[in-house]
Design a protein around this motif. Structure first.
Motif, PDB file in Angstrom:
ATOM      1  N   GLY A  62       0.807  -1.206   0.000  1.00 32.70           N
ATOM      2  CA  GLY A  62       0.000   0.000   0.000  1.00 32.70           C
ATOM      3  C   GLY A  62       0.842   1.259   0.000  1.00 32.70           C
ATOM      4  N   PRO A  63       0.208   2.431   0.022  1.00 34.53           N
ATOM      5  CA  PRO A  63       0.954   3.699  -0.022  1.00 34.53           C
ATOM      6  C   PRO A  63       1.810   3.940   1.207  1.00 34.53           C
ATOM      7  CG  PRO A  63      -1.392   4.080   0.391  1.00 34.53           C
ATOM      8  CD  PRO A  63      -1.241   2.633   0.032  1.00 34.53           C
ATOM      9  N   ASN A  64       1.435   3.353   2.358  1.00 36.06           N
ATOM     10  CA  ASN A  64       2.211   3.547   3.582  1.00 36.06           C
ATOM     11  C   ASN A  64       3.222   2.431   3.819  1.00 36.06           C
ATOM     12  OD1 ASN A  64       0.353   1.559   4.013  1.00 36.06           O
ATOM     13  ND2 ASN A  64      -0.377   2.320   5.981  1.00 36.06           N
ATOM     14  N   GLY A  65       3.442   1.578   2.824  1.00 28.22           N
ATOM     15  CA  GLY A  65       4.427   0.515   2.955  1.00 28.22           C
ATOM     16  C   GLY A  65       3.893  -0.771   3.524  1.00 28.22           C
ATOM     17  N   GLN A  66       2.656  -0.811   3.993  1.00 30.87           N
ATOM     18  CA  GLN A  66       2.052  -2.016   4.534  1.00 30.87           C
ATOM     19  C   GLN A  66       1.305  -2.776   3.448  1.00 30.87           C
ATOM     20  OE1 GLN A  66      -0.353  -0.875   7.876  1.00 30.87           O
ATOM     21  NE2 GLN A  66       1.397  -0.360   9.154  1.00 30.87           N
ATOM     22  N   MET A  67       1.164  -4.106   3.672  1.00 33.32           N
ATOM     23  CA  MET A  67       0.468  -4.949   2.711  1.00 33.32           C
ATOM     24  C   MET A  67      -1.040  -4.782   2.865  1.00 33.32           C
ATOM     25  SD  MET A  67       3.064  -6.190   1.230  1.00 33.32           S
ATOM     26  CE  MET A  67       2.281  -7.383   0.146  1.00 33.32           C
ATOM     27  N   VAL A  68      -1.716  -4.608   1.720  1.00 32.72           N
ATOM     28  CA  VAL A  68      -3.168  -4.433   1.713  1.00 32.72           C
ATOM     29  C   VAL A  68      -3.795  -5.526   0.854  1.00 32.72           C
ATOM     30  CG1 VAL A  68      -3.032  -1.943   2.082  1.00 32.72           C
ATOM     31  CG2 VAL A  68      -3.027  -2.843  -0.236  1.00 32.72           C
ATOM     32  N   LYS A  69      -5.084  -5.754   1.041  1.00 33.61           N
ATOM     33  CA  LYS A  69      -5.801  -6.781   0.299  1.00 33.61           C
ATOM     34  C   LYS A  69      -5.946  -6.374  -1.168  1.00 33.61           C
ATOM     35  CE  LYS A  69      -8.466  -8.160   4.361  1.00 33.61           C
ATOM     36  NZ  LYS A  69      -9.824  -8.316   4.930  1.00 33.61           N
ATOM     37  N   PRO A  70      -5.996  -7.366  -2.071  1.00 33.93           N
ATOM     38  CA  PRO A  70      -6.137  -7.032  -3.499  1.00 33.93           C
ATOM     39  C   PRO A  70      -7.542  -6.525  -3.804  1.00 33.93           C
ATOM     40  CG  PRO A  70      -6.245  -9.396  -3.183  1.00 33.93           C
ATOM     41  CD  PRO A  70      -5.908  -8.817  -1.839  1.00 33.93           C
ATOM     42  N   ALA A  71      -7.660  -5.885  -4.952  1.00 29.32           N
ATOM     43  CA  ALA A  71      -8.973  -5.417  -5.383  1.00 29.32           C
ATOM     44  C   ALA A  71      -9.882  -6.612  -5.676  1.00 29.32           C
ATOM     45  CB  ALA A  71      -8.837  -4.529  -6.621  1.00 29.32           C
TER      46      ALA A  71
END
Length: 245
Positions: A62-71
């Motif tokens: 993600g934008p803050n460097g953390q992993m986010v769920k896919p669309a």
């Protein structure tokens, strides 16, 4: 006519076999070879016996460097593509045990070559993560060193400032004490006590010893050692040495 040889009786045709026909050994061997071929055929992802379901993590940074769920669209398209290239029953069984359906997608690996390639990709990814972690450790060590240097400089500055303030307080205290004594003894300084006279004599002797040529530094070291020994003996409860000559 009478006594003539009887006509040869025509042979009766053989009766057709009834029931299933027993398969020959060659037929059994051919069927076995076909089954073995399908079991080893990695292009047949439904009949191949060497297959397993893994889970691919589709999370992205993600934008803050953390992993986010896919669309949702990305996850749906990946699931449909994976299902088309998998054994349906095996894929659905694995999907029922999906630990996080919003992130993981079941993926079938068919054959040893595909398993080897997946393992190689994982090893490459692990090596990239190790490089990134090493760079992060170096950056953190650099930041810690810079912070330590900055703290050391600030601490030295504060110590010097504290020493200056202490000197000012001592001068102010001496000035106030001098004014107080001037009011109490307007015609001169008060007489020294016995302990004050003793310490004054010790200071005068020390001043004379330090002023002797060639003995200043060595004498100071000797006196410093005696003072340290006196402080240590005081902490241990023994009588301190009084000879500072």
């Amino acid at each position: 006519s009478f006594g003539a040889p009887a006509a040869a009786v025509a042979a009766a045709p053989a009766a057709a076999p009834s029931g299933p026909v027993a398969a020959s050994d060659s037929d059994i061997f051919n069927v076995f070879m076909q089954q073995m071929g399908k079991a080893w055929d990695t292009s047949d992802y439904k009949m191949c016996s060497f297959k397993h379901i893994f889970f691919d993590d589709l999370s992205q940074e993600g934008p803050n460097g953390q992993m986010v769920k896919p669309a949702t669209e990305v996850l749906k398209a990946k699931r449909q593509e994976s299902l088309r290239a998998s054994d349906t029953a095996l894929w659905e069984q694995a999907d029922a045990r999906n630990p996080d359906p919003s992130r993981f997608c079941p993926v079938q690996v068919t054959g040893f070559q595909a398993l080897h390639e997946r393992h190689a990709r994982q090893q490459q990814l692990a090596a990239q993560i190790d490089v990134l972690l090493e760079k992060t450790r170096e950056d953190l060590a650099k930041v810690a060193d810079e912070r330590q240097v900055a703290l050391g400089l600030r601490l030295r500055h504060y110590k010097a400032r504290q020493l200056q303030l202490s000197h000012r307080i001592v001068r102010l205290t001496a000035s106030l004490e001098k004014q107080k004594l001037a009011r109490i003894y307007p015609h001169g300084e008060p007489p020294l006590s016995v302990s004050e006279q003793h310490w004054a004599e010790q200071v005068n002797k020390l001043w004379k010893v330090v002023r002797e040529p060639g003995r200043g530094a060595s004498r100071l070291h000797e006196l410093a050692n005696k003072i340290q020994a006196s402080a240590a003996s005081t902490q241990l409860g023994t009588a301190p040495p009084t000879n500072l000559h």
